[in-house]
Each structure stands twice: as C-alpha cells, then as structure tokens.
Design a protein around this motif. Sequence first.
Motif, PDB file in Angstrom:
ATOM      1  N   ARG A  41       0.875  -1.089   0.059  1.00 22.20           N
ATOM      2  CA  ARG A  41      -0.018  -0.103   0.250  1.00 22.20           C
ATOM      3  C   ARG A  41       0.924   1.285  -0.144  1.00 22.20           C
ATOM      4  NH1 ARG A  41      -5.067  -1.801   1.782  1.00 22.20           N
ATOM      5  NH2 ARG A  41      -4.781  -4.189   2.582  1.00 22.20           N
ATOM      6  N   GLY A  42       0.824   1.828  -1.058  1.00 20.74           N
ATOM      7  CA  GLY A  42       1.639   3.212  -1.052  1.00 20.74           C
ATOM      8  C   GLY A  42       0.931   4.162  -2.064  1.00 20.74           C
ATOM      9  N   PRO A  43       0.727   5.303  -1.641  1.00 19.99           N
ATOM     10  CA  PRO A  43       1.157   5.989  -0.412  1.00 19.99           C
ATOM     11  C   PRO A  43       0.381   5.368   0.647  1.00 19.99           C
ATOM     12  CG  PRO A  43       0.519   7.766  -1.986  1.00 19.99           C
ATOM     13  CD  PRO A  43       0.102   6.472  -2.551  1.00 19.99           C
ATOM     14  N   VAL A  44       0.849   4.964   1.818  1.00 19.03           N
ATOM     15  CA  VAL A  44       0.624   4.106   2.984  1.00 19.03           C
ATOM     16  C   VAL A  44      -0.675   5.077   3.594  1.00 19.03           C
ATOM     17  CG1 VAL A  44       2.129   5.220   4.809  1.00 19.03           C
ATOM     18  CG2 VAL A  44       1.227   3.111   4.836  1.00 19.03           C
ATOM     19  N   GLY A  45      -1.702   4.362   3.902  1.00 24.93           N
ATOM     20  CA  GLY A  45      -2.777   4.696   4.962  1.00 24.93           C
ATOM     21  C   GLY A  45      -3.982   5.167   4.167  1.00 24.93           C
ATOM     22  N   LEU A  46      -5.132   5.127   4.939  1.00 23.56           N
ATOM     23  CA  LEU A  46      -6.427   5.569   4.306  1.00 23.56           C
ATOM     24  C   LEU A  46      -6.308   6.879   3.942  1.00 23.56           C
ATOM     25  CD1 LEU A  46      -9.168   3.938   6.615  1.00 23.56           C
ATOM     26  CD2 LEU A  46      -8.181   3.029   4.315  1.00 23.56           C
ATOM     27  N   ASN A  47      -6.815   7.554   2.697  1.00 21.65           N
ATOM     28  CA  ASN A  47      -6.935   8.796   2.400  1.00 21.65           C
ATOM     29  C   ASN A  47      -7.862   9.830   3.229  1.00 21.65           C
ATOM     30  OD1 ASN A  47      -6.479  11.129   1.256  1.00 21.65           O
ATOM     31  ND2 ASN A  47      -7.086  10.571  -0.852  1.00 21.65           N
ATOM     32  N   ILE A  48      -7.624  10.395   4.193  1.00 21.07           N
ATOM     33  CA  ILE A  48      -8.080  11.270   4.775  1.00 21.07           C
ATOM     34  C   ILE A  48      -7.320  12.670   5.006  1.00 21.07           C
ATOM     35  CG2 ILE A  48      -8.883   9.378   6.578  1.00 21.07           C
ATOM     36  CD1 ILE A  48      -6.981  10.062   8.785  1.00 21.07           C
ATOM     37  N   ASN A  49      -6.599  12.840   4.028  1.00 18.60           N
ATOM     38  CA  ASN A  49      -6.036  14.197   3.936  1.00 18.60           C
ATOM     39  C   ASN A  49      -5.068  14.460   5.058  1.00 18.60           C
ATOM     40  OD1 ASN A  49      -7.683  14.575   1.347  1.00 18.60           O
ATOM     41  ND2 ASN A  49      -9.228  15.344   2.697  1.00 18.60           N
TER      42      ASN A  49
END
Lengths: 105, 230
Positions: free
Chosen positions: B198-206
């Motif tokens: 997963r990249g960019p890492v993390g859920l997209n929450i700004n």
Amino acid sequence: MSDTQALDHITAWRASGHKAALATVVQTWGSSPRPAGSHMAINDTGEFIGSVSGGCIEGAVINAAREVMASGKSQILEFGVTNEMAWDVGLACGGKVRVFVDAVE
Amino acid sequence: MKLGLLSQLQSRIAAKAPCALVTDTTTGAQTIVGGGEVVGELSLSADALAEINRLISANQSNMIDASTLFVRVYSPLPRMVIVGAVHIAQSLVPMAQLAGFEAIVIDPRSAFLTASKLAGATAIEEWPDDGMKKVQPDSRTAVVTLTHDPKLDDPALLAALRSPAFYIGALGSRKTHEKRLQRLRDEGSTDADLTRIRGPVGLNINAISPAEIAVSIVAQVIEALRAGAK
C-alpha cells in the motif's frame, strides 16, 4: 485496555487482599457491542476494568459480581431486549448477550 | 476460577503460547488446553478436545457441546512492524498498541530508537534485512516502512513480500512510490507482489501531521486485519 489486562488486575487485587471476580461474554446474538471472550474484572470495592458491553449492562454485572464474590458460586446472566429487565438494563442496540461471572479464589 | 489456574493461564499468555480456557458454565469447572497439554479439573471428551483445538487454530472464542462449555481462546497479539523510528513512528507506536497490536520498531540508528523504547515498543537496532529475519513476519503481522530511504525501506519491503504478512505499507508520495516499485521490480519482484504494497501508505483522510498520518495507517491496517473476519 486489553482483555488480558483485566486478568492482570485480578492477580494484583488478590495479591493485595481483595476479593475479585471475572465476568466474560460467552454468547452473543444480534448486534451486541462486545464479542464472546470479552472480559471485565471486578473487585470487592466495586472497582472494575474492561467491559462486557458498551456500558449498558456493566452496572448489573457488577452487582452480580458482588453476590458471586460473597457466595463463591458462579452465575450466568442474560441481557437483551427480550429480557424482563429491558427497561432497567437492556441493550439499546437490540442485541442479546450472555455473561458468565465467576469468583477468583 | 482458581487463582492457580489463572496464573498458569497468564504465564502461557506471557509466553505467547496460543491456548484456551474451557469453562463448564453450569458448574464453573475449568481446564486450560494448549501446546498438547490439558490442565485443570474439568474433564473433556476427545470430540470436545478436537473442537477446542480447532477453535485455538482459528483464534475464535465460542460455546461448544450444546452451549454448556465456553472456550475462551488466547492468541498472541497481531504485530505491527515499523521500519524507521522516525517522527511518525512516535505517534504510530502508541496508537498501534491502543488498537491491540504489539509494536516492533526496526532502525539501525540507535539514537532514533529512544522514543520507541520509551513507548514500550520492542526496539530492534539492526539493518532492516537482519531485523526482519528476527521478526519473521507471519499472517498476523503488518509491516510499515517509514524511512523513505531506499537503503532502509527496500530490503524491509523485499523481506515482507517474501513473508505472509497480512499488510505491507510504504510511506512516500505517489512519485516516490512509483520509483520504489521500479527498484523492487529490478530486484525481481513481480507485479502480483507489488500490488501487496500500500503506497502511499494509509487511508486517504487528507492527513498532514505525523499523528494524523499514524491514524490513517492504523485505520488501513485494521481494515486489512478485519477483512478476513467478515
């Protein structure tokens, strides 16, 4: 607060001369907030750690734990919307849960 | 419950040995099952033992035997391996621990590891390839690289791809990630391998701050962990 930390609190309470009980969710139906295996530890001063619901039935479980600590006899408690106690201590989520309460001695 | 049985249960949990506490909910009699041993006053049939061992492997607590016996399974915590004891790691370690993970931080730079140690993480002061050998990621392990330094991140990602880790994430912008994927391809990773990262890492929450990025990473790791349980 993990379930195993509840076990650690029981050991600590017993070591300092308190009585202690362990409540465990053993069965759930519908949308109950905590899964089977969830622990809550209770001592004889009413102090508790962990949870068996989203805060709906903890009070009733603590009362049962006091009886269990006094008698040394385990209890099975059932809570849910079908329970006659629904007006007092029921699960607002509409789920149903069975809790085993046992003294640690 | 007998205090002696509780302390036996706690030593098994501390030793990260999967086991079950079996309770007859009508009598209160209990027995611990695990590691080929059966200890306690509650006697169990061969059928019940087989079912209990199945629940231990599945890490699932449940009633068995017409709802008289409750089997409470204790498994080691899922692990989050964080490569790079950077600023984000200082937020990620306590958040991962709160969410029920054992946090392990790998970084060869000892000065960087101080904060991780303070937060109670297992700190491994090694280069990532050696550190990953120590960790041996399994199917309950998430691996997150945070250094965005290829010489630290890439060996960790290659080791993670060789493992059954349930989650692999790499910090870095889209551009950085594209370059990273190309380097890993050059090292022999296949496209199928690379889709695991997963990249960019993390859920997209700004997310902007280190703590916000940590929230997005923990959320995505939980999503991956629980996807199997649905």
